[in-house]
Design a protein around this motif. Structure first.
Motif, PDB file in Angstrom:
ATOM      1  N   TYR A   1       0.819  -1.156   0.043  1.00 52.89           N
ATOM      2  CA  TYR A   1      -0.017   0.070   0.029  1.00 52.89           C
ATOM      3  C   TYR A   1       0.857   1.095   0.040  1.00 52.89           C
ATOM      4  O   TYR A   1       2.000   1.179   0.746  1.00 52.89           O
ATOM      5  CB  TYR A   1      -0.830   0.119   1.093  1.00 52.89           C
TER       6      TYR A   1
ATOM      7  N   LEU B   1       0.503   5.569   0.368  1.00 51.58           N
ATOM      8  CA  LEU B   1      -0.520   6.787   0.725  1.00 51.58           C
ATOM      9  C   LEU B   1       0.264   8.003   0.783  1.00 51.58           C
ATOM     10  O   LEU B   1       1.364   8.327   1.090  1.00 51.58           O
ATOM     11  CB  LEU B   1      -0.933   6.817   2.148  1.00 51.58           C
TER      12      LEU B   1
ATOM     13  N   TYR C   1      -0.998  12.057   1.585  1.00 51.23           N
ATOM     14  CA  TYR C   1      -2.143  12.914   2.153  1.00 51.23           C
ATOM     15  C   TYR C   1      -1.351  14.133   2.687  1.00 51.23           C
ATOM     16  O   TYR C   1      -0.415  14.220   3.321  1.00 51.23           O
ATOM     17  CB  TYR C   1      -2.920  12.215   3.188  1.00 51.23           C
TER      18      TYR C   1
ATOM     19  N   PHE D   1      -5.797  13.795  -0.736  1.00 46.77           N
ATOM     20  CA  PHE D   1      -4.974  12.558  -0.561  1.00 46.77           C
ATOM     21  C   PHE D   1      -5.028  11.621  -1.552  1.00 46.77           C
ATOM     22  O   PHE D   1      -6.000  11.559  -2.483  1.00 46.77           O
ATOM     23  CB  PHE D   1      -5.520  11.983   0.637  1.00 46.77           C
TER      24      PHE D   1
ATOM     25  N   ILE E   1      -4.655   7.283  -2.252  1.00 48.44           N
ATOM     26  CA  ILE E   1      -4.569   5.919  -1.449  1.00 48.44           C
ATOM     27  C   ILE E   1      -4.345   4.875  -2.437  1.00 48.44           C
ATOM     28  O   ILE E   1      -5.469   4.801  -3.383  1.00 48.44           O
ATOM     29  CB  ILE E   1      -5.741   5.647  -0.432  1.00 48.44           C
TER      30      ILE E   1
END
Length: 339
Positions: free
Chosen positions: A44, A46, A48, A191, A193
């Protein structure tokens, strides 16, 4: 009188302008955080905009999803269901189960969370050309089919105890949605993701521009990866995007390339030319599930389906009559394609 009104209004206008400038400057000064790791057997990533790093809370949310839906987690709810144990179904499990059944109904079974035994049977020997015997496929079909399971109260009831649920074709997208909601609830507006290629974006990136996401060219290079050459780049700000298509798992027939996707109804690999399906939707669980569905349905059926479901947009890569990569995409997606 009009001049007096303007004089009284002037200070308020000045305050409004100054306040707006200060807010913009403050927003620009807030840094973008970056987190990455492993979850659901994949990675994963991310990014943000937030004053503080939220990695601890994010990982707790991902763990909650894993504890509900991961078949690799021996203590997860879905593992207990598969082992026919008594277990309390939580909101996450129920949400994904209901969404999966909704998509299964809509696609006439092209999406099916009971298909894993067939996928495994074909997948294990595929590279060596060792395919399952017809008797094995017929036997496995007896324990495959979304209509063979149902929700009764707070229990999943199976027609056969050997039936296994596997939400891997929707859980990653759902996990992305969970993190997106977590960030929104904390007031984070900008953001991106990504979990295993499934994506949700909101607001703008560090360059104060809309988020742009690439779609990878399918390749049968066994050493290739998802970071290969891009087919296109799209502006998917404030949307969810998911892609299905095993980029390194093809077979050839009559000079054409086919994705190695198993049809839950027949138990055999589909024989159509669709190599990759990218779906853009309001939420990532929906995009994830329909991307998988379209890989089973094939190009023509998927196009007809999209005519009736204008809430979805899709970008398809397929093998044309000459065996070359070709593209079809929803007309409503045209203004989102930037490269």
């Amino acid at each position: 009188m009009k001049n007096k009104k303007l004089i009284w209004q002037l200070p308020f206008l000045v305050l409004l302008i100054v306040g707006t400038v200060l807010i913009i400057r403050q927003q620009q000064s807030v840094p973008y955080q970056t987190n990455s790791g492993l979850i659901f057997g994949t990675s994963y990533n991310l990014k943000y905009q937030c004053d503080s790093n939220l990695v601890k809370g994010i990982e707790e949310e991902l763990k909650r999803v894993d504890n509900s839906l991961s078949t690799f987690n021996e203590k997860s709810i879905i593992t207990a269901v598969n082992q026919n144990k008594e277990v309390v179904l939580n909101d996450m499990f129920l949400s994904v189960y209901k969404k999966a059944m909704e998509v299964s109904e809509n696609t006439d079974g092209a999406f099916d969370i009971t298909v894993a035994p067939l996928v495994n049977a074909w997948g294990f020997g595929f590279k060596n050309g060792i395919n399952p015997e017809k008797a094995q496929v017929d036997s496995l079909l007896q324990i495959v089919g979304y209509k063979k399971v149902e929700l009764k109260g707070d229990r999943v009831v199976k027609q056969d105890p050997r039936i296994m649920l596997d939400c891997s074709a929707i859980a990653k997208g759902f996990g992305v949605d969970v993190i997106a909601n977590y960030l929104r609830n904390l007031g984070v507006k900008n953001f991106m993701i990504e979990i295993g290629g499934e994506i949700v974006t909101s607001g703008i990136n560090e360059q104060r521009l809309p988020w742009k996401i690439g779609v990878t060219k399918p390749t049968d290079d066994p050493l290739g990866d998802a970071g290969g050459e891009l087919m296109t780049v799209m502006n998917v700000t404030d949307k969810a995007m998911a892609t299905s298509g095993n980029y390194r798992n093809f077979y050839y027939k009559g000079g054409k390339k086919y994705a190695h996707t198993i049809d839950p109804k027949t138990g055999y690999p589909v024989q159509h030319s669709l190599l990759s399906a990218t779906v853009i939707a309001r939420d990532c669980a929906t995009a994830d599930a329909y991307a998988t569905s379209f890989m089973v349905m094939g190009l023509e059926k998927a196009k007809k389906f999209l005519e009736q479901h204008t809430e979805l947009m899709a970008y398809f890569i397929y093998s044309d009559e000459k065996g070359k990569n070709a593209v079809w995409f929803s007309p409503s997606l045209k203004d989102k394609i930037v490269e």
